[in-house]
Write an enzyme that holds these catalytic residues in place. Structure first.
Site, PDB file in Angstrom:
ATOM      1  N   GLY A  15      -8.921   6.807   6.615  1.00 29.00           N
ATOM      2  CA  GLY A  15      -8.973   6.119   7.896  1.00 29.00           C
ATOM      3  C   GLY A  15     -10.219   5.282   8.156  1.00 29.00           C
ATOM      4  O   GLY A  15     -10.585   5.073   9.313  1.00 29.00           O
ATOM      5  N   THR A  16     -10.860   4.754   7.097  1.00 27.43           N
ATOM      6  CA  THR A  16     -12.026   3.899   7.375  1.00 27.43           C
ATOM      7  C   THR A  16     -11.594   2.596   8.032  1.00 27.43           C
ATOM      8  O   THR A  16     -12.337   2.031   8.844  1.00 27.43           O
ATOM      9  CB  THR A  16     -12.841   3.587   6.101  1.00 27.43           C
ATOM     10  OG1 THR A  16     -12.058   2.816   5.196  1.00 27.43           O
ATOM     11  CG2 THR A  16     -13.337   4.854   5.433  1.00 27.43           C
ATOM     12  N   ASN A  17     -10.410   2.110   7.712  1.00 25.81           N
ATOM     13  CA  ASN A  17      -9.925   0.904   8.398  1.00 25.81           C
ATOM     14  C   ASN A  17      -9.578   1.200   9.855  1.00 25.81           C
ATOM     15  O   ASN A  17      -9.802   0.365  10.726  1.00 25.81           O
ATOM     16  CB  ASN A  17      -8.720   0.304   7.653  1.00 25.81           C
ATOM     17  CG  ASN A  17      -9.166  -0.543   6.480  1.00 25.81           C
ATOM     18  OD1 ASN A  17      -9.723  -1.624   6.657  1.00 25.81           O
ATOM     19  ND2 ASN A  17      -8.980  -0.024   5.277  1.00 25.81           N
ATOM     20  N   MET A  94       0.502   4.493   3.229  1.00 29.78           N
ATOM     21  CA  MET A  94       0.940   4.408   1.839  1.00 29.78           C
ATOM     22  C   MET A  94       2.451   4.518   1.638  1.00 29.78           C
ATOM     23  O   MET A  94       2.908   4.756   0.534  1.00 29.78           O
ATOM     24  CB  MET A  94       0.232   5.478   1.011  1.00 29.78           C
ATOM     25  CG  MET A  94      -1.270   5.334   1.008  1.00 29.78           C
ATOM     26  SD  MET A  94      -1.809   3.685   0.484  1.00 29.78           S
ATOM     27  CE  MET A  94      -3.590   3.937   0.445  1.00 29.78           C
ATOM     28  N   ILE A  96       6.202   2.621   1.984  1.00 31.15           N
ATOM     29  CA  ILE A  96       6.873   1.340   2.196  1.00 31.15           C
ATOM     30  C   ILE A  96       8.085   1.620   3.091  1.00 31.15           C
ATOM     31  O   ILE A  96       8.982   2.373   2.712  1.00 31.15           O
ATOM     32  CB  ILE A  96       7.325   0.731   0.851  1.00 31.15           C
ATOM     33  CG1 ILE A  96       6.102   0.503  -0.050  1.00 31.15           C
ATOM     34  CG2 ILE A  96       8.076  -0.574   1.085  1.00 31.15           C
ATOM     35  CD1 ILE A  96       6.447   0.174  -1.491  1.00 31.15           C
ATOM     36  N   HIS A 113      -4.292  -5.146   2.632  1.00 34.43           N
ATOM     37  CA  HIS A 113      -4.124  -4.846   1.208  1.00 34.43           C
ATOM     38  C   HIS A 113      -5.447  -5.141   0.492  1.00 34.43           C
ATOM     39  O   HIS A 113      -6.040  -6.194   0.707  1.00 34.43           O
ATOM     40  CB  HIS A 113      -2.993  -5.698   0.617  1.00 34.43           C
ATOM     41  CG  HIS A 113      -2.755  -5.382  -0.819  1.00 34.43           C
ATOM     42  ND1 HIS A 113      -2.120  -4.227  -1.229  1.00 34.43           N
ATOM     43  CD2 HIS A 113      -3.124  -6.029  -1.954  1.00 34.43           C
ATOM     44  CE1 HIS A 113      -2.092  -4.194  -2.557  1.00 34.43           C
ATOM     45  NE2 HIS A 113      -2.698  -5.271  -3.018  1.00 34.43           N
TER      46      HIS A 113
HETATM   47  C1  GAR Z   1      -7.783   0.729   1.824  1.00 33.36           C
HETATM   48  O1  GAR Z   1      -8.502   0.157   0.765  1.00 33.36           O
HETATM   49  C2  GAR Z   1      -6.504  -0.041   2.077  1.00 33.36           C
HETATM   50  O2  GAR Z   1      -6.647  -1.431   1.901  1.00 33.36           O
HETATM   51  C3  GAR Z   1      -5.625   0.515   1.002  1.00 33.36           C
HETATM   52  O3  GAR Z   1      -5.944   1.894   0.935  1.00 33.36           O
HETATM   53  C4  GAR Z   1      -7.260   2.117   1.434  1.00 33.36           C
HETATM   54  C5  GAR Z   1      -7.190   3.056   2.607  1.00 33.36           C
HETATM   55  O4  GAR Z   1      -8.451   3.400   3.064  1.00 33.36           O
HETATM   56  N1  GAR Z   1      -4.253   0.278   1.301  1.00 33.36           N
HETATM   57  C6  GAR Z   1      -3.339   0.067   0.368  1.00 33.36           C
HETATM   58  O5  GAR Z   1      -3.574   0.102  -0.823  1.00 33.36           O
HETATM   59  C7  GAR Z   1      -1.935  -0.233   0.902  1.00 33.36           C
HETATM   60  N2  GAR Z   1      -1.140  -0.838  -0.094  1.00 33.36           N
HETATM   61  P1  GAR Z   1      -8.696   3.991   4.526  1.00 33.36           P
HETATM   62  O6  GAR Z   1      -7.701   5.140   4.747  1.00 33.36           O
HETATM   63  O7  GAR Z   1     -10.115   4.498   4.457  1.00 33.36           O
HETATM   64  O8  GAR Z   1      -8.520   2.894   5.532  1.00 33.36           O
END
Ligand code: GAR
Length: 211
Positions: A15-17, A94, A96, A113
């Protein structure tokens, strides 16, 4: 009249995004949007803790509880309707989802992405695998893309992209971190702000940003 848009964030992991979106919201940078709910596909997603720590409603819709993508997608569509979602953000989500969701919320769902689409994208390209493949190929530049979600994986209209340099000694982990810091955490909140403020127009499968 209340024109606040409910942003529902879909997560599966750290969940950093999501955190970048929360930080942007706290700085007043999500325009008319407000994160109203976070939905996780996994019960142990740390993103749920980040949401709860920030007073954001959390729900779970566990992928493993459903026999197939179609039944999971229908359940997700119903949950998003129940949550009155105006804007939906895949932030490290993650799974689809199929047209049951994508058609119901066309033009309202975005995904981040971790590569420059159309490179290193599509089925099987997620998380660290994306960076492993980029390093295997020896690209000198990678980056991140925010795009609209359609039923075809990673193929919807591109909203924003940002390039990031690849270093000779990068590992998938160091490249992932640099792309997050320099690209994902910046362009995702910006794209969400643009969408919440109705500044994105889609024409012929391409986007145009209105200023
Ligand atoms: C991020 O790098 C995101 O772009 C990627 O997974 C990571 C999740 O990090 N997403 C994908 O690959 C989707 N196809 P997060 O949980 O720390 O945000």
């Amino acid at each position: 009249m209340n024109n606040t848009k409910n942003i529902v964030v879909l997560v599966s992991g750290g969940g950093t995004n999501l955190q970048a979106l929360i930080d942007a919201q706290n700085r007043g940078e999500l325009g008319c949007g407000k994160i109203s709910c976070v939905i996780a596909s996994k019960a142990d997603a740390y993103a749920l803790t980040r949401a709860a720590d920030n007073g954001i409603k959390t729900r779970t819709l566990i992928r493993k509880d459903y026999a197939d993508i179609a039944s999971y997608s229908i359940a997700m569509r119903d949950l998003l309707i129940e949550e009155e979602a105006d804007v939906i953000v895949y932030a490290g989500f993650m799974t689809i989802l199929d047209e049951n969701v994508c058609d119901a919320f066309a033009g309202k769902m975005v995904n981040v992405h971790p590569a420059l689409i159309p490179s290193f994208c599509g089925k099987g390209f997620y998380g660290l695998h994306v960076h492993e493949e980029a390093l295997k190929k020896g690209v000198k530049v990678s980056g991140a893309t925010v795009h609209f979600v359609t039923a075809e994986c990673d193929a919807g209209p591109i909203i924003l992209q940002k390039a990031v340099e690849v270093m000779d000694n990068d590992t998938p982990e160091t490249l992932q971190r640099r792309i997050m810091e320099q690209a994902e955490w910046k362009i995702l909140p910006r794209a969400v702000q643009l969408l919440c403020d109705d500044k994105i127009v889609i024409e012929d499968g391409k986007t145009c940003i209105k200023d």
